[in-house]
Design a protein around this motif. Structure first.
Motif, PDB file in Angstrom:
ATOM      1  N   LYS A  21       0.806  -1.172   0.000  1.00 26.77           N
ATOM      2  CA  LYS A  21       0.000   0.000   0.000  1.00 26.77           C
ATOM      3  C   LYS A  21       0.845   1.230   0.000  1.00 26.77           C
ATOM      4  CE  LYS A  21      -4.337  -1.779   1.348  1.00 26.77           C
ATOM      5  NZ  LYS A  21      -4.580  -2.879   2.168  1.00 26.77           N
ATOM      6  N   ARG A  25      -1.910   3.048   7.823  1.00 24.37           N
ATOM      7  CA  ARG A  25      -3.343   3.143   8.023  1.00 24.37           C
ATOM      8  C   ARG A  25      -3.692   2.390   9.294  1.00 24.37           C
ATOM      9  NH1 ARG A  25      -6.226   1.385   2.664  1.00 24.37           N
ATOM     10  NH2 ARG A  25      -5.117  -0.520   3.098  1.00 24.37           N
ATOM     11  N   HIS A 284      -5.741   5.227  -2.496  1.00 21.91           N
ATOM     12  CA  HIS A 284      -4.414   5.373  -1.905  1.00 21.91           C
ATOM     13  C   HIS A 284      -3.329   5.424  -2.973  1.00 21.91           C
ATOM     14  CE1 HIS A 284      -5.230   1.083  -2.339  1.00 21.91           C
ATOM     15  NE2 HIS A 284      -3.926   0.857  -2.344  1.00 21.91           N
ATOM     16  N   TYR A 288      -0.201   8.021  -3.791  1.00 19.64           N
ATOM     17  CA  TYR A 288       1.199   7.696  -4.028  1.00 19.64           C
ATOM     18  C   TYR A 288       1.697   8.353  -5.313  1.00 19.64           C
ATOM     19  CZ  TYR A 288       0.008   3.752  -0.937  1.00 19.64           C
ATOM     20  OH  TYR A 288      -0.427   2.954   0.083  1.00 19.64           O
TER      21      TYR A 288
END
Length: 310
Positions: A21, A25, A284, A288
């Protein structure tokens, strides 16, 4: 799916998330499965077979729709729910994966594949307690290993639950489970939960000796190497995963994270774009991409990211 590894200088993240990821989180509440509003497969009697075919071809978003149509028509179809969970895990959406796997478990409470997958997805969601519970249930339910689990009994107290379970898995591996890749995989996840990355790497490598064609295992190995600050070796593992399954969205994301960790933000952005072409709903990964573009000085492209225009 697989873990989340840590972005060296940016945020924390991926291991399949355990392994892909890129941003720390905290555990989030897992709710009911959220069905897509518009589904062209609804009412299609061949939805399950189409879902399986789309999954094999790496068309995960379409596979999810077909499998959703199947489980809407047959809510107790445990194998369909299980595959739907796998699809979401590979598409880097562990919340939906867990919701689907929970439905699979409700229909088939002792399914070993479901219990192991829940352990991995909860690890990806940074929920160590739930992950440990499902891995313990997996070995306690296993027809070959359940007696060893019963003999080991519960941990003396909750603070020793993880180390107690690791010792149980190690004892079984020293005996009847030595050649079981699933057992090595599960021990690797346990080591990862304990941040013992060297032990996790060895476990995943052993599992791959026994099952070298498992793309999700290569992804887990890569994410663990990345968490161990071995980004170059992680890239090699992710390449193996992508050689085996070119449309593996999670591995494309993880590759981008590793290149960001190596300081090659231009390359990382290209991998994020490829991941987003496979799953544009991965919020997400848009984050990035925004970070890599900013770090590489490509500020003129940030508007396209805000507009989600690839």
């Amino acid at each position: 799916g697989e873990f989340e590894h840590e972005l060296d200088d940016q945020a924390q993240a991926d291991w399949e998330a355990l392994y892909a990821k890129g941003a720390a989180r905290s555990p989030r509440a897992i709710g009911e499965y959220e069905f897509s509003e518009h589904n062209p497969f609804l009412g299609d009697p061949a939805a399950l077979e189409k879902g399986k075919d789309l999954f094999k071809r790496g068309l995960l978003s379409e596979a999810a729709l077909a499998l959703e149509a199947e489980v809407r028509a047959k809510p107790d179809n445990a194998p369909a729910w299980r595959l739907l969970g796998t699809v979401h895990a590979e598409n880097d959406d562990d919340r939906q994966a867990i919701a689907a796997l929970q439905r699979a478990m409700k229909a088939d409470p002792e399914n070993l594949d479901v219990l192991l997958a829940l352990g991995v997805s909860h690890t990806n969601e940074l929920d160590a307690g739930e992950a440990l519970g499902f891995l313990r249930r997996w070995i306690s339910t296993h027809p070959t290993y359940h007696e060893a689990a019963a003999t080991a009994g519960p941990a003396p107290d909750s603070s020793q639950a993880l180390s107690h379970t690791v010792r149980l898995f190690e004892r079984v591996l020293a005996g009847p489970g030595a050649t079981d890749p699933e057992l090595h995989l599960a021990l690797g996840v346990l080591h990862h939960l304990d941040r013992r990355y060297e032990g996790a790497i060895k476990s995943f490598q052993k599992a791959l000796e026994l099952r070298p064609g498992d793309y999700s295992l290569w992804n887990k190995l890569g994410a663990t190497l990345a968490n161990y600050s071995h980004s170059s070796e992680a890239v090699a593992a992710y390449r193996k995963a992508l050689d085996l399954k070119p449309n593996y969205m999670r591995a494309w994301t993880n590759m981008g994270i590793s290149y960001a960790n190596l300081g090659d933000y231009t390359a990382s952005a290209a991998y994020y774009v490829r991941a987003l072409s496979l799953n544009p709903a991965a919020e997400h990964v848009w984050g990035y991409l925004r970070t890599s573009l900013a770090c590489s000085g490509q500020m003129d492209l940030l508007g396209a990211v805000e507009a989600k225009d690839l």
